[in-house]
Write an enzyme that holds these catalytic residues in place. Structure first.
Site, short mmCIF file in Angstrom:
data_model
loop_
_atom_site.label_atom_id
_atom_site.label_comp_id
_atom_site.label_asym_id
_atom_site.label_seq_id
_atom_site.Cartn_x
_atom_site.Cartn_y
_atom_site.Cartn_z
N CYS A 125 0.83 -1.21 0.00
CA CYS A 125 0.00 0.00 0.00
C CYS A 125 0.86 1.26 0.00
O CYS A 125 0.53 2.26 -0.64
CB CYS A 125 -0.91 0.01 1.21
SG CYS A 125 -0.03 -0.09 2.77
N HIS A 311 -1.84 1.42 7.35
CA HIS A 311 -2.26 1.38 5.95
C HIS A 311 -2.00 2.76 5.33
O HIS A 311 -2.17 3.78 6.00
CB HIS A 311 -3.74 1.02 5.87
CG HIS A 311 -4.23 0.72 4.48
ND1 HIS A 311 -3.51 -0.04 3.58
CD2 HIS A 311 -5.37 1.09 3.84
CE1 HIS A 311 -4.19 -0.11 2.45
NE2 HIS A 311 -5.31 0.55 2.57
N ASN A 336 -8.48 4.14 -2.01
CA ASN A 336 -7.82 2.94 -1.49
C ASN A 336 -7.20 2.16 -2.65
O ASN A 336 -7.34 2.55 -3.82
CB ASN A 336 -8.84 2.10 -0.73
CG ASN A 336 -8.20 1.25 0.35
OD1 ASN A 336 -6.99 1.04 0.35
ND2 ASN A 336 -9.01 0.75 1.26
#
Ligand SMILES: *[C@@H]1O[C@H](CO)[C@@H](O)[C@H](O)[C@H]1NC(C)=O
Ligand SMILES: *[C@@H]1O[C@H](CO)[C@@H](O)[C@H](O)[C@H]1NC(C)=O
Length: 375
Positions: A125, A311, A336
């Protein structure tokens, strides 16, 4: 007969029973053996109950079993996040100008945000968030939206910072997590960033190699992973990790942004989409609405020194909803990297103004060379 016995309890609840086979087909899931499929069907059924409970306990947000993670135990889902971390102690840039903020703003309307990516099962990520922040800077500076290569960061970036993490040190660890601010520093030193077209994300289904020279003390010893260096673009015969040309953009530095969310909104409007870190433990089944961190809420406490940020995503906009009593509910809009079948077409909204899930603690973006793009 057995089939009906199995369906009866679900039918008795009166709600349509989500079917594992339909879900698996919709997500293109195949399992190695029938045994594995059975185990996954069990997990799916347990998650149907979890989602029902979340929807009862956390009104205002819709959770759904239809997303991409319905066959994962919450612990398995957590393994895709990065290890929990505190934000590095870097001085935030002060406002250059203080624009008057409108009620809402969104970089996706302005051509500075590319399509939603799918990072798959890797802890990459941070590389996606970095690439998208750089893409935003290129778009804002040159008017061109050029998808850039998170894969370059996953394969090549072994940056470390010994002063980070309360003296414990921070590192970029390929598929095992990393830090956008270190990734900008790597890109500056490497000479630039490749386009996604020239260096696609191919981590799907197999582990890429760890970046050469990565810190074993900080990243763990991953030499035993399946890795065919010669089949990677970075470490194989092409040696793109050592390239001196072929880049799509030159990164010249980076900036850390304010922890004050009013100023952060102003800086986002001023600079472009920003990379942010959040605590994302209970985002597995998020479908829509203004998320507040799940049933227990996540509200990392900078005072305690343990923030649990795990994240990295892209902050693209803000706005506000009104509840039925007319009370305003300010939110951030974030992109995302879990594909478009997750959340609001791959995006989500998060409560704004309360430090929710640490969204304001590690906002950064790159500085890029203005013209021309290096080729
Ligand atoms: C990898 O490539 C190099 C140079 O192209 C070659 O010398 C080496 O034998 C290759 N290694 C493997 C395991 O194929
Ligand atoms: C946040 O920033 C705004 C704009 O600079 C300022 O008016 C406000 O007082 C700040 N809030 C806090 C808690 O420092």
């Amino acid at each position: 007969m057995l089939f009906w016995l199995y369906l009866l309890p679900l039918l008795a609840r009166g709600t349509p029973a989500p079917c594992f086979a339909d879900w698996a087909q919709a997500h293109g899931k195949t399992y190695e053996t029938e045994e594995v499929a059975k185990v996954r069907a069990e997990v799916f059924r347990a998650n149907v109950a979890r989602v029902r409970e979340l929807n009862e306990l956390d009104p205002g947000v819709t959770y759904s079993i239809a997303g991409p993670f319905a066959d994962l135990e919450p612990q398995e889902f957590a393994a895709r996040l990065m290890s929990k971390r505190t934000a590095p102690d870097v001085a935030a840039e002060s406002l250059l100008i203080a624009p008057r903020l409108s009620d809402s703003f969104d970089w996706t309307d302005k051509g500075a945000v590319g399509p939603v990516r799918d990072q798959k099962a890797l802890g990459s990520c941070w590389a996606v968030s970095t690439a998208e922040a750089v893409e935003g800077q290129v778009a804002v500076t040159t008017g061109k939206l050029v998808p850039l290569s998170p894969e370059q960061l996953v394969e090549c970036d072994a940056s470390t910072d010994s002063s980070c993490g309360g003296g414990k040190g921070c590192a970029d660890c390929g598929m095992f997590g990393g830090w956008p601010y270190l990734a900008y520093q790597y890109l500056e030193k490497a000479g630039g960033m490749f386009s996604e077209a020239d260096w696609p994300y191919w981590a799907t289904g197999m582990y890429p190699c760890m970046p050469q020279g990565y810190s074993k003390p900080l990243c763990g010893n991953h030499d035993d992973l399946f890795c065919k260096a010669n089949s990677t673009k970075g470490q194989g015969p092409l040696h793109l990790c050592h390239a001196s040309h072929g880049f799509a953009v030159r990164v010249t530095g980076w900036r850390a942004l304010s922890r004050n969310e009013t100023e952060l909104a102003m800086q986002m409007v001023q600079y472009g989409p920003l990379s942010v870190l959040i605590e994302a433990d209970s985002l597995q089944f998020y479908h829509s609405g203004i998320w507040r961190g799940g049933v227990f809420g996540c509200q990392p406490d900078p005072g305690s020194g343990i923030l649990g940020l795990d994240h990295a995503v892209l902050l693209v906009g803000y706005g506000q909803d009104r509840d039925i009593l007319g009370k305003t509910k300010p939110y951030w809009r974030l992109k995302n990297s879990w594909g478009t079948s997750w959340g609001e077409k791959g995006f989500f909204r998060l409560e704004r103004g309360t430090g929710r899930c640490g969204v304001n603690l590690a906002a950064t973006t790159a500085r890029v060379a203005e013209t021309p793009l290096v080729v």
